[in-house]
Motif scaffolding. Structure first.
Motif, short mmCIF file in Angstrom:
data_model
loop_
_atom_site.label_atom_id
_atom_site.label_comp_id
_atom_site.label_asym_id
_atom_site.label_seq_id
_atom_site.Cartn_x
_atom_site.Cartn_y
_atom_site.Cartn_z
N UNK A 61 62.52 -11.36 162.86
CA UNK A 61 61.29 -11.87 162.26
C UNK A 61 61.60 -12.78 161.06
N UNK A 62 62.61 -12.40 160.29
CA UNK A 62 63.00 -13.24 159.16
C UNK A 62 63.59 -14.56 159.63
N UNK A 63 64.36 -14.51 160.69
CA UNK A 63 64.95 -15.72 161.26
C UNK A 63 63.85 -16.66 161.77
N UNK A 64 62.83 -16.10 162.38
CA UNK A 64 61.72 -16.92 162.87
C UNK A 64 60.90 -17.50 161.72
N UNK A 100 62.04 -13.41 151.40
CA UNK A 100 62.25 -11.99 151.14
C UNK A 100 62.14 -11.26 152.47
N UNK A 101 63.08 -10.38 152.73
CA UNK A 101 63.06 -9.49 153.89
C UNK A 101 63.18 -8.08 153.34
N UNK A 102 62.07 -7.34 153.37
CA UNK A 102 62.03 -6.06 152.68
C UNK A 102 61.40 -4.98 153.54
N UNK A 103 61.93 -3.79 153.43
CA UNK A 103 61.26 -2.63 153.99
C UNK A 103 60.11 -2.26 153.06
N UNK A 104 58.94 -2.02 153.62
CA UNK A 104 57.81 -1.67 152.79
C UNK A 104 56.49 -1.97 153.46
N UNK A 105 55.41 -1.74 152.72
CA UNK A 105 54.06 -2.04 153.17
C UNK A 105 53.67 -3.40 152.58
N UNK A 106 53.14 -4.26 153.44
CA UNK A 106 52.94 -5.65 153.06
C UNK A 106 52.17 -5.86 151.79
N UNK A 107 51.02 -5.23 151.64
CA UNK A 107 50.19 -5.51 150.46
C UNK A 107 50.86 -5.05 149.17
N UNK A 135 70.18 -22.96 160.65
CA UNK A 135 71.40 -22.75 161.43
C UNK A 135 72.17 -21.53 160.93
N UNK A 136 72.06 -21.26 159.65
CA UNK A 136 72.84 -20.19 159.01
C UNK A 136 71.88 -19.32 158.21
N UNK A 137 72.01 -18.00 158.35
CA UNK A 137 71.14 -17.09 157.62
C UNK A 137 71.99 -16.14 156.78
N UNK A 138 71.61 -16.00 155.52
CA UNK A 138 72.32 -15.12 154.59
C UNK A 138 71.33 -14.07 154.09
#
Length: 207
Positions: free
Chosen positions: A154-157, A111-118, A162-165
């Motif tokens: 950060x999501x890639x790390x 998950x890659x989301x805008x927001x506050x972690x908790x 090889x491929x990110x969607x």
């Protein structure tokens, strides 16, 4: 050798949805104060998004504290935030097809989301989705909101491949931001650019 693929999902509006988020804020005040005024909710939303966009620390509590001060409310801002998070968890719903899709895809999932972690992790845990994910990247933890490239880096790390969607519902943050960062994108609910699907139940075919 076959290239590896990692699939990242936006959260709000993509994996989870709300019938009426305004009712979530109203409910938080009712839960703690037994009443609510429209001006409180409007003031809270203005202050929250002002702080959120600027990545100020603890935007939920800051906004609630501002409401209490502005309207002379005898309330604990932390208790109001707890009520709001409880409401966000209880009144959000998993988008149709999401659970089946996560169970079907045989690749690293995040998950890659805008927001506050908790808060974002609390919603994922409430709906039993955390175990289906290999990584959760939240903009406040990164210090950058999508469409900033730092969020995608950060999501890639977090999920080397090889491929990110990136699958998301927001044309600017998810689709345009993802494409600029070198991600392939899938726009849920239609739109341009990128691959378009009508819903998550149609996504497995596309991927």
């Amino acid at each position: 050798m076959t290239d590896s693929t990692a699939v990242h999902f936006d959260l709000d509006g993509t994996l989870l949805t709300f019938d009426d988020y305004a009712a979530v804020v109203e409910g938080a005040f009712r839960d703690r104060l037994d009443r609510v005024e429209p001006a409180w909710c409007e003031h809270y939303s203005d202050r929250f998004f002002e702080g959120f966009e600027a990545l100020r620390p603890d935007p939920y509590r800051r906004a609630m504290a501002d409401v209490c001060e502005a309207f002379g409310l005898d309330a604990d801002p932390t208790a109001l935030v707890d009520a709001l998070v409880e409401r966000e968890c209880a009144e959000s719903a998993v988008v149709p097809g999401a659970r089946d899709l996560l169970a079907t895809l045989d690749c690293p999932l995040g998950v890659l989301t805008n927001g506050v972690g908790r808060v974002q992790r609390a919603k994922l845990a409430h709906h039993g989705l955390l175990d289906a994910l290999d990584a959760v990247v939240v903009s406040y933890d990164v210090g950058a909101h999508k469409p900033d490239a730092a969020a995608f880096d950060a999501a890639r790390e977090a999920l080397p491949a090889d491929r990110h969607v990136l699958v998301g519902d927001d044309e600017r943050a998810d689709v345009a931001g993802g494409r600029a960062a070198g991600f392939e994108t899938v726009h849920v609910r239609g739109g341009d650019p990128g691959v378009t699907v009508s819903g998550l139940d149609d996504l497995a075919r596309v991927l």
